[in-house]
Design an enzyme around this catalytic site. Structure first.
Site, PDB file in Angstrom:
ATOM      1  N   LYS A 121      -0.299 -14.479   1.389  1.00 43.86           N
ATOM      2  CA  LYS A 121      -1.496 -14.588   2.237  1.00 43.86           C
ATOM      3  C   LYS A 121      -2.532 -15.503   1.582  1.00 43.86           C
ATOM      4  O   LYS A 121      -3.160 -16.327   2.252  1.00 43.86           O
ATOM      5  CB  LYS A 121      -2.080 -13.189   2.494  1.00 43.86           C
ATOM      6  CG  LYS A 121      -1.180 -12.348   3.402  1.00 43.86           C
ATOM      7  CD  LYS A 121      -1.579 -10.883   3.451  1.00 43.86           C
ATOM      8  CE  LYS A 121      -0.547 -10.089   4.261  1.00 43.86           C
ATOM      9  NZ  LYS A 121      -0.800  -8.636   4.254  1.00 43.86           N
ATOM     10  N   GLN A 135      -4.281  -4.172   1.380  1.00 47.43           N
ATOM     11  CA  GLN A 135      -2.818  -4.173   1.454  1.00 47.43           C
ATOM     12  C   GLN A 135      -2.303  -2.731   1.382  1.00 47.43           C
ATOM     13  O   GLN A 135      -2.604  -2.004   0.432  1.00 47.43           O
ATOM     14  CB  GLN A 135      -2.235  -5.025   0.312  1.00 47.43           C
ATOM     15  CG  GLN A 135      -0.746  -5.242   0.406  1.00 47.43           C
ATOM     16  CD  GLN A 135      -0.327  -6.059   1.642  1.00 47.43           C
ATOM     17  OE1 GLN A 135      -0.945  -7.052   1.994  1.00 47.43           O
ATOM     18  NE2 GLN A 135       0.727  -5.618   2.310  1.00 47.43           N
ATOM     19  N   ASP A 152      -7.025  -7.245  10.043  1.00 44.89           N
ATOM     20  CA  ASP A 152      -5.696  -6.653  10.242  1.00 44.89           C
ATOM     21  C   ASP A 152      -5.625  -5.898  11.572  1.00 44.89           C
ATOM     22  O   ASP A 152      -4.542  -5.527  12.020  1.00 44.89           O
ATOM     23  CB  ASP A 152      -5.374  -5.673   9.101  1.00 44.89           C
ATOM     24  CG  ASP A 152      -4.565  -6.333   7.986  1.00 44.89           C
ATOM     25  OD1 ASP A 152      -3.874  -7.330   8.270  1.00 44.89           O
ATOM     26  OD2 ASP A 152      -4.633  -5.845   6.849  1.00 44.89           O
TER      27      ASP A 152
END
Ligand code: NAP
Length: 320
Positions: A66, A110, A133
């Protein structure tokens, strides 16, 4: 029903592969152009903060990919790698400080977090306007109401892949195997919004094959290497394999890849594992019309959509 195994090899279908890499590159190029324009016209450079706790090797790889993508498209990025011993309170404090910083447009935590930290509580601590997200309950609620919001990156990437590849969605029978918050449920919502007739399957679904064999569009997100075989797939269906499983076992590699097993076994020798999906590729290729490979399918799109969500957050936060 005749099984694919009863058909002579030379007469068997071979599914075409849907190329996630090409479409991910297109999306990243569009994002890079948008960022260049934002800078030229407004002197705005979007910023993304990634937070990772502990030493999970797969999480480290995902975050590194990412960060690399941010660099490619021109997003300013920062990586907060915290030790395994980090408490929920310390993590929430970091999130709070990122929430208040004007140079941070997107925050991603994460998952999974180490045991002992409440994932849901941490996700809820993120400002919904920076939740790139799309996991915050406010954004999930908007998605289920069909309102504009940040859509979780993996299902959003799958929709891009289908639409840009010309795969019809409206009016089709779509089946999603898996009902997780990050893939299965939002995937079903997005398909429903595009007028598919959607079935969601899970570990308690009875007679799974009979249900999945009705699907023109089969999306598999269960986390079990090669679980979905030819018997689950309607002839000619489009099969999207979301699974990302690290496989080390030679016998399973041989079962899943047949003639292509040697290449995978070499990868295990070099890297210690090979990445496989939730679909048995050899069997799927004999029945499906289109299939996404692993790697090279959905995973690359997930990262591209994260880039797109970050630019969207940067614009929305500034009323652009
Ligand atoms: P998850 O949270 O573990 O959920 C798995 C789902 O699969 C659950 O709903 C479970 O049902 C269902 N399931 C498990 N075994 C099943 C079976 N035998 N038959 C039918 N359903 C079954 O997984 P996830 O986070 O959604 O991830 C799924 C896979 O996608 C993993 O391999 C993950 O690594 C991968 N993934 C890839 C990306 C990407 O970018 N490509 C992104 C996210 C995830 P119950 O609800 O009944 O337990």
């Amino acid at each position: 029903m005749q099984s694919a195994k009863d058909i002579p090899t030379q007469l068997r279908n071979r599914a075409q592969l849907l190329d996630g890499a090409v479409i991910a590159e297109q999306i990243k190029q569009e994002v890079a152009d948008e960022i260049a324009q934002l800078w030229a016209e407004q002197e705005v450079r979007p910023g993304l903060a990634a937070v990772r706790v502990g030493d999970d090797p797969a999480s480290a790889v995902y975050v590194r990919n990412k960060m690399r993508a941010c660099e490619e498209v021109g997003i300013r990025s920062e990586h907060h790698a915290l030790p395994e011993t980090t408490s929920g309170i310390e993590l929430a404090d970091l999130i709070e400080s990122l929430n208040t910083r004007s140079d941070v447009d997107g925050i991603l935590v994460q998952l999974p977090l180490p045991g002992g930290i409440d994932d849901a509580g941490i996700i809820e601590a993120i400002d919904p306007a920076k939740d790139v997200d799309g996991f915050h309950p406010v954004n999930i609620g908007k998605l289920s109401m069909g309102r504009p919001t940040f859509v979780p990156c993996t299902p959003a990437g799958i929709i891009e892949l289908l639409e840009r590849s010309g795969v019809p969605i409206s009016g089709t029978n779509a089946c999603v195997i898996g009902r997780s918050q990050i893939v299965g449920r939002p995937m079903a919502q997005l398909l429903l919004q595009r007028d598919a007739t959607v079935t969601i399957c899970h570990s308690r679904t009875r007679d799974l094959e009979t249900v999945t064999r009705q699907a023109d569009l089969l999306i598999v997100a269960i986390g079990r290497p090669g679980f979905v075989g030819g018997e689950h797939i309607k002839p000619g269906a489009t099969v999207i394999d979301v699974g990302m499983n690290r496989l080390t076992d030679e016998a399973t590699v041989r079962r899943l890849f047949g003639e292509g097993a040697e290449k995978r076994l070499d990868t295990i020798d070099r890297r210690g594992y090979t990445l496989v999906g939730d679909v048995n590729p050899t069997e799927a290729d004999e029945v499906a019309g289109l299939r996404t490979p692993v790697p090279g399918g959905v995973g690359l799109l997930t990262v591209a959509m994260l880039m797109r969500n970050t630019v969207k957050a940067a614009k929305l936060r500034r009323g652009l």
